[in-house]
Design an enzyme around this catalytic site. Sequence first.
Site, short mmCIF file in Angstrom:
data_model
loop_
_atom_site.label_atom_id
_atom_site.label_comp_id
_atom_site.label_asym_id
_atom_site.label_seq_id
_atom_site.Cartn_x
_atom_site.Cartn_y
_atom_site.Cartn_z
N TYR A 51 0.82 -1.22 0.00
CA TYR A 51 0.00 0.00 0.00
C TYR A 51 0.85 1.27 0.00
O TYR A 51 0.32 2.37 -0.17
CB TYR A 51 -0.92 0.04 1.23
CG TYR A 51 -1.90 -1.10 1.33
CD1 TYR A 51 -2.08 -2.03 0.30
CD2 TYR A 51 -2.66 -1.27 2.48
CE1 TYR A 51 -2.98 -3.08 0.42
CE2 TYR A 51 -3.57 -2.32 2.60
CZ TYR A 51 -3.72 -3.22 1.58
OH TYR A 51 -4.61 -4.25 1.71
N LEU A 187 -17.49 -4.47 1.47
CA LEU A 187 -18.70 -3.85 0.92
C LEU A 187 -18.82 -4.09 -0.58
O LEU A 187 -19.78 -3.63 -1.21
CB LEU A 187 -18.69 -2.35 1.21
CG LEU A 187 -18.70 -1.97 2.70
CD1 LEU A 187 -18.57 -0.47 2.88
CD2 LEU A 187 -19.96 -2.49 3.38
N ILE A 225 -12.75 -5.32 7.23
CA ILE A 225 -11.86 -4.16 7.26
C ILE A 225 -12.20 -3.21 6.12
O ILE A 225 -11.42 -3.04 5.18
CB ILE A 225 -10.38 -4.58 7.21
CG1 ILE A 225 -10.12 -5.63 6.11
CG2 ILE A 225 -9.93 -5.11 8.56
CD1 ILE A 225 -8.65 -5.88 5.84
N LYS A 227 -12.28 -0.11 3.87
CA LYS A 227 -11.40 1.03 3.70
C LYS A 227 -12.23 2.31 3.81
O LYS A 227 -13.32 2.41 3.25
CB LYS A 227 -10.70 0.97 2.34
CG LYS A 227 -9.84 2.20 2.02
CD LYS A 227 -10.53 3.14 1.06
CE LYS A 227 -9.65 4.36 0.75
NZ LYS A 227 -10.29 5.26 -0.23
N SER A 236 -19.74 6.31 9.97
CA SER A 236 -20.90 5.52 9.57
C SER A 236 -20.62 4.03 9.68
O SER A 236 -21.48 3.26 10.15
CB SER A 236 -21.30 5.87 8.13
OG SER A 236 -22.37 5.05 7.70
N ASN A 237 -19.44 3.59 9.27
CA ASN A 237 -19.12 2.16 9.34
C ASN A 237 -19.16 1.64 10.77
O ASN A 237 -19.54 0.49 11.01
CB ASN A 237 -17.76 1.89 8.71
CG ASN A 237 -17.77 2.04 7.19
OD1 ASN A 237 -18.83 2.08 6.58
ND2 ASN A 237 -16.60 2.13 6.60
#
Length: 269
Positions: A51, A187, A225, A227, A236-237
Site C-alpha cells: 500500500y 462492501l 476491514i 477502507k 458511519s461504518n
Amino acid sequence: MTDTPMLDMPDGRKIPALGLGTYKIPDSQAGSAVRRGLDMGYALVDTAAAYDNERGVGDGFAASDDAFLTTKLWNERQGHDEAIAAFEESLALLGRDYVDLYLIHWPCPAQGKYVDTWKALIELREQGRARSIGVSNFLPDHIDALIDATGVVPAVNQIELHPHFQQRELVAYNSDHGIVTQAWTPLGRGAAFEEEAVKQVAEKHGKSAAQVIIRWHIDKGHSAIPKAADPDHMESNLGALGWSLDEDDIAAIDALDKPDGAVIGRIDC
C-alpha cells in the site's frame, strides 16, 4: 462508541471483528486518517507493504497503546531470508518493534516459496515481533501445505468477501481449522447496495446499506476491514456495531451470492 466484538484466533489471541482498511490511502494522508479512526473507536488498523503507506499508518498509530495493527508481506519479497528483511523494513516504516498480525499477502504458488516464507513468519512469532501470523488470499491446498510442513495453523485468512462473492467453501474450510476469515473489500465497492434485499433490511433496522452489510459480516463471524478515509464514512461504518441482524435478514443477504461476483478476483503471481 460500542465495543467491537472480538474473535478467537487459533493461537489463543483475539482479533477485532471490525477494523479500518487503508488500501489506496496515500502515505501523506494515512497518519491523519488513522489517528481519526482510532479517536473514533476503531480497534484495528490494516495496512500492507504494497500500500506504500506504512510510514503514515505508523505515524497515526504512534499514540495508541491498545489497538490492533496488521501489515502484510508483498509477493516479490517471499522466501525465508527475504521475508525477514521485508518485515524489518515494515517495522522501521511503522516505527514499531512489533505488529499484532503479519500476513503473507498472496500465496504466489508459481514461485514455490510460500512454505519457506511461512517458516520465516513462525520465527518472527516466536521472537514476539509478529504477535500473530496468518495469510491472505490463500486457498485450502495452500494452507494444507503450510500446516503439513510446519504444524502451525494461520491465525487469519484475509480474503475478498462480500454479499456478491461469499466464497462459502473457503470460509467453511477456514472455520473447520479455527482460522478467522477476514473480509477485504467487505462492501464489494457498493455493488450490493441497490439490491432490494439489502434495502429492505436497511429500512427494517433504520440503518444504511453499508452498515447492514458490515453487520452481516460480523453476525456471520467474520472480521471486516472496510477502507475509509472520509470522516463521515469512517463514523458511519462504526454504526454497524451494537445491534444484530436476525436469521431472516442474514438469509436474505446470503441469497445474493453470485458465481461471478468478485470485484477484484485473484491475481496471477
